[in-house]
Design a protein around this motif. Structure first.
Motif, PDB file in Angstrom:
ATOM      1  N   VAL A  73      36.787  46.825  50.992  1.00 50.56           N
ATOM      2  CA  VAL A  73      37.325  47.472  52.180  1.00 50.56           C
ATOM      3  C   VAL A  73      37.324  46.388  53.260  1.00 50.56           C
ATOM      4  O   VAL A  73      36.283  45.806  53.554  1.00 50.56           O
ATOM      5  CB  VAL A  73      36.487  48.688  52.618  1.00 50.56           C
ATOM      6  CG1 VAL A  73      37.012  49.267  53.926  1.00 50.56           C
ATOM      7  CG2 VAL A  73      36.499  49.746  51.523  1.00 50.56           C
ATOM      8  N   THR A  92      42.167  48.765  51.682  1.00 47.89           N
ATOM      9  CA  THR A  92      41.379  48.519  50.486  1.00 47.89           C
ATOM     10  C   THR A  92      42.085  47.429  49.690  1.00 47.89           C
ATOM     11  O   THR A  92      43.289  47.499  49.473  1.00 47.89           O
ATOM     12  CB  THR A  92      41.268  49.795  49.630  1.00 47.89           C
ATOM     13  OG1 THR A  92      40.776  50.849  50.440  1.00 47.89           O
ATOM     14  CG2 THR A  92      40.332  49.595  48.469  1.00 47.89           C
ATOM     15  N   GLY A 107      40.693  54.817  47.656  1.00 52.33           N
ATOM     16  CA  GLY A 107      40.689  53.877  48.779  1.00 52.33           C
ATOM     17  C   GLY A 107      40.575  54.527  50.147  1.00 52.33           C
ATOM     18  O   GLY A 107      39.813  54.066  50.999  1.00 52.33           O
TER      19      GLY A 107
END
Length: 159
Positions: A73, A92, A107
């Motif tokens: 991330v 992500t 994500g």
């Protein structure tokens, strides 16, 4: 009138781990579930690091559909002279097709909990400043990351 507070990278690391673990301090791993989908997150191997302007959370994950993979991330927090203010952006990052499939599914959730960890610390900075001097109430007007810490700029009584 403005003031600047600093948040250590170690505090970011601790709070992000706490958020990913669903509020279970000291957890080594956690499994997220959504319907029939599961994602195992290895918190023992999670790495939080910063570069000027950036927060990067590297997280080993395992999903039935993609096996063991690594996701990142990546959050742009701004740096002095470039993007400072009260906004950030995040994504992500995945490096394999299998990791991309996991990022497509999970994500947004990962970004949300990482960002929640950052917001917790920004709120903590406001609470600290308020306790130190209650009036006029402080407001976050910006934040930056210099690679060593998250700097939070607060204003009181307008800016």
């Amino acid at each position: 009138m403005s003031e600047r507070l600093s948040i250590a990278v170690e505090d970011l690391d601790e709070r992000i781990r706490y958020r990913i673990a669903g509020g279970e301090p000291g957890s080594k791993g956690v499994v997220w579930r959504d319907g029939d989908d599961e994602l195992a997150l290895d918190l023992a191997a999670l790495r939080v690091h910063t570069k000027p302007g950036w927060l990067i959370v590297a997280l080993p994950v395992t999903a039935a559909s993609g096996g063991a993979q690594r996701l990142e991330v990546v959050v742009f927090l701004g740096r002095e002279g470039a993007g400072e203010g009260a906004r950030a952006s995040a994504t992500t990052r995945a490096t394999t097709p299998e990791a991309t499939a996991i990022a497509d599914r999970w994500g947004a959730d990962l970004v949300r909990v990482v960002w929640d960890g950052v917001l917790d610390l920004l709120e903590g900075a406001v609470a600290f400043a308020t306790k130190r001097r209650p009036t006029p109430a402080p407001t976050v007007v910006g934040f930056t990351c210099d690679g060593r810490e998250l700097a939070v700029e607060l204003a009181r009584g307008g800016r």
